[in-house]
Design a protein around this motif. Structure first.
Motif, PDB file in Angstrom:
ATOM      1  N   LYS A   1       0.827  -1.211   0.000  1.00  9.56           N
ATOM      2  CA  LYS A   1       0.000   0.000   0.000  1.00  9.56           C
ATOM      3  C   LYS A   1       0.866   1.267   0.000  1.00  9.56           C
ATOM      4  O   LYS A   1       0.582   2.220  -0.730  1.00  9.56           O
ATOM      5  CB  LYS A   1      -0.937  -0.005   1.211  1.00  9.56           C
ATOM      6  CG  LYS A   1      -1.943   1.113   1.217  1.00  9.56           C
ATOM      7  CD  LYS A   1      -2.899   0.983   2.385  1.00  9.56           C
ATOM      8  CE  LYS A   1      -3.910   2.117   2.356  1.00  9.56           C
ATOM      9  NZ  LYS A   1      -4.878   2.004   3.465  1.00  9.56           N
TER      10      LYS A   1
ATOM     11  N   GLU B   1       2.552   1.542  -3.486  1.00  7.43           N
ATOM     12  CA  GLU B   1       1.589   1.944  -4.505  1.00  7.43           C
ATOM     13  C   GLU B   1       1.053   3.349  -4.258  1.00  7.43           C
ATOM     14  O   GLU B   1       0.652   4.028  -5.198  1.00  7.43           O
ATOM     15  CB  GLU B   1       0.473   0.911  -4.614  1.00  7.43           C
ATOM     16  CG  GLU B   1       0.998  -0.373  -5.221  1.00  7.43           C
ATOM     17  CD  GLU B   1      -0.060  -1.428  -5.475  1.00  7.43           C
ATOM     18  OE1 GLU B   1      -1.262  -1.196  -5.189  1.00  7.43           O
ATOM     19  OE2 GLU B   1       0.327  -2.503  -5.971  1.00  7.43           O
TER      20      GLU B   1
ATOM     21  N   ALA C   1       6.714  -6.890  -8.811  1.00  8.87           N
ATOM     22  CA  ALA C   1       5.925  -5.933  -9.579  1.00  8.87           C
ATOM     23  C   ALA C   1       6.813  -4.831 -10.141  1.00  8.87           C
ATOM     24  O   ALA C   1       7.784  -4.412  -9.508  1.00  8.87           O
ATOM     25  CB  ALA C   1       4.835  -5.331  -8.702  1.00  8.87           C
TER      26      ALA C   1
ATOM     27  N   VAL D   1       2.662  -7.137 -13.058  1.00 16.11           N
ATOM     28  CA  VAL D   1       2.979  -8.015 -11.934  1.00 16.11           C
ATOM     29  C   VAL D   1       3.482  -9.317 -12.534  1.00 16.11           C
ATOM     30  O   VAL D   1       2.759  -9.986 -13.274  1.00 16.11           O
ATOM     31  CB  VAL D   1       1.750  -8.242 -11.022  1.00 16.11           C
ATOM     32  CG1 VAL D   1       2.085  -9.246  -9.924  1.00 16.11           C
ATOM     33  CG2 VAL D   1       1.260  -6.923 -10.438  1.00 16.11           C
TER      34      VAL D   1
ATOM     35  N   GLY E   1       1.878   4.490  -7.651  1.00 16.23           N
ATOM     36  CA  GLY E   1       0.658   4.120  -8.358  1.00 16.23           C
ATOM     37  C   GLY E   1       0.599   2.612  -8.526  1.00 16.23           C
ATOM     38  O   GLY E   1       1.423   1.870  -7.995  1.00 16.23           O
ATOM     39  N   LYS E   2      -0.381   2.168  -9.255  1.00 15.27           N
ATOM     40  CA  LYS E   2      -0.533   0.735  -9.502  1.00 15.27           C
ATOM     41  C   LYS E   2       0.612   0.240 -10.385  1.00 15.27           C
ATOM     42  O   LYS E   2       1.134   0.983 -11.212  1.00 15.27           O
ATOM     43  CB  LYS E   2      -1.873   0.445 -10.187  1.00 15.27           C
ATOM     44  CG  LYS E   2      -3.059   0.760  -9.310  1.00 15.27           C
ATOM     45  CD  LYS E   2      -3.120  -0.183  -8.137  1.00 15.27           C
ATOM     46  CE  LYS E   2      -4.320   0.123  -7.254  1.00 15.27           C
ATOM     47  NZ  LYS E   2      -4.271  -0.582  -5.993  1.00 15.27           N
ATOM     48  N   PRO E   3       1.006  -1.019 -10.226  1.00 12.73           N
ATOM     49  CA  PRO E   3       2.108  -1.533 -11.036  1.00 12.73           C
ATOM     50  C   PRO E   3       1.747  -1.595 -12.518  1.00 12.73           C
ATOM     51  O   PRO E   3       0.589  -1.814 -12.872  1.00 12.73           O
ATOM     52  CB  PRO E   3       2.363  -2.929 -10.479  1.00 12.73           C
ATOM     53  CG  PRO E   3       1.124  -3.305  -9.761  1.00 12.73           C
ATOM     54  CD  PRO E   3       0.468  -2.025  -9.325  1.00 12.73           C
ATOM     55  N   GLN E   4       2.766  -1.413 -13.354  1.00 18.15           N
ATOM     56  CA  GLN E   4       2.571  -1.576 -14.791  1.00 18.15           C
ATOM     57  C   GLN E   4       2.411  -3.047 -15.145  1.00 18.15           C
ATOM     58  O   GLN E   4       1.726  -3.399 -16.083  1.00 18.15           O
ATOM     59  CB  GLN E   4       3.741  -0.966 -15.564  1.00 18.15           C
ATOM     60  CG  GLN E   4       3.789   0.527 -15.463  1.00 18.15           C
ATOM     61  CD  GLN E   4       4.906   1.127 -16.286  1.00 18.15           C
ATOM     62  OE1 GLN E   4       5.747   0.439 -16.848  1.00 18.15           O
ATOM     63  NE2 GLN E   4       4.917   2.451 -16.353  1.00 18.15           N
TER      64      GLN E   4
ATOM     65  N   TYR F   1       6.984  -0.955 -11.530  1.00 17.03           N
ATOM     66  CA  TYR F   1       6.343   0.356 -11.469  1.00 17.03           C
ATOM     67  C   TYR F   1       7.088   1.320 -12.377  1.00 17.03           C
ATOM     68  O   TYR F   1       8.300   1.207 -12.550  1.00 17.03           O
ATOM     69  CB  TYR F   1       6.381   0.903 -10.031  1.00 17.03           C
ATOM     70  CG  TYR F   1       5.644   0.045  -9.043  1.00 17.03           C
ATOM     71  CD1 TYR F   1       4.305   0.267  -8.769  1.00 17.03           C
ATOM     72  CD2 TYR F   1       6.287  -1.012  -8.395  1.00 17.03           C
ATOM     73  CE1 TYR F   1       3.621  -0.535  -7.862  1.00 17.03           C
ATOM     74  CE2 TYR F   1       5.609  -1.815  -7.497  1.00 17.03           C
ATOM     75  CZ  TYR F   1       4.281  -1.571  -7.236  1.00 17.03           C
ATOM     76  OH  TYR F   1       3.606  -2.365  -6.349  1.00 17.03           O
TER      77      TYR F   1
ATOM     78  N   ASN G   1       2.856 -13.304  -8.381  1.00 20.66           N
ATOM     79  CA  ASN G   1       1.892 -12.903  -7.366  1.00 20.66           C
ATOM     80  C   ASN G   1       1.478 -14.134  -6.565  1.00 20.66           C
ATOM     81  O   ASN G   1       0.393 -14.668  -6.720  1.00 20.66           O
ATOM     82  CB  ASN G   1       0.677 -12.230  -8.011  1.00 20.66           C
ATOM     83  CG  ASN G   1      -0.154 -11.478  -6.991  1.00 20.66           C
ATOM     84  OD1 ASN G   1       0.298 -11.206  -5.887  1.00 20.66           O
ATOM     85  ND2 ASN G   1      -1.375 -11.155  -7.354  1.00 20.66           N
TER      86      ASN G   1
END
Length: 140
Positions: free
Chosen positions: A27, A30, A49, A39, A34-37, A51, A42
């Motif tokens: 969290k 991110e 991940a 993954v 931001g959100k990963p480009q 980014y 997982n």
């Protein structure tokens, strides 16, 4: 001369805004990047991940929900400048610690955090800086 000064200032401002710290949660990471480009892994025991942030590509390995290894690179630059490496090191140092150089071997540079929990490596290729928990070993 003026153009190179502007480029240097731009790179410095971008480098200073790219910082993470090993030990942060998914969290927190991110929240910054931001959100990963993408993954790549997982699993419950490992998340890998990628980014993108201000021209940097940052690969983060998480274990137990926290960042254990982060690598920083700029695909548009063949090498990171010594100034950028020093800024990334300063910004990625665990809170309340500093980096101590420990070794230069075959043009690879190594540092350890003053609390001895995190290590960093800047390889001879000159395009990636790795920062990781000293005890972390990836099982991809």
């Amino acid at each position: 001369m003026r153009a190179s000064l502007i480029i240097a200032l731009l790179l410095t401002s971008l480098a200073t805004s790219v910082h993470g710290r090993v030990g942060e949660t998914v969290k927190q990471v991110e929240g910054r990047y931001g959100k990963p480009q993408q993954v790549y892994i997982n699993r419950p025991d490992l998340r890998k991940a990628l980014y993108g942030y201000h021209g940097f590509m940052i690969m983060v390995y998480f274990s137990g929900g926290t960042s254990k290894r982060e690598s920083y690179g700029r695909p548009d630059l063949p090498k990171l400048s010594p100034q950028t490496v020093n800024e990334l090191l300063a910004l990625s140092a665990p809170e309340g610690t500093s980096w101590q150089p420990i070794l230069k071997e075959h043009d690879d540079y190594y540092w350890v955090s003053s609390d001895k929990k995190v290590v960093a490596q800047f390889g001879a290729a000159g395009n990636l800086l790795f920062v990781q928990d000293r005890k972390f070993h990836s099982r991809e």
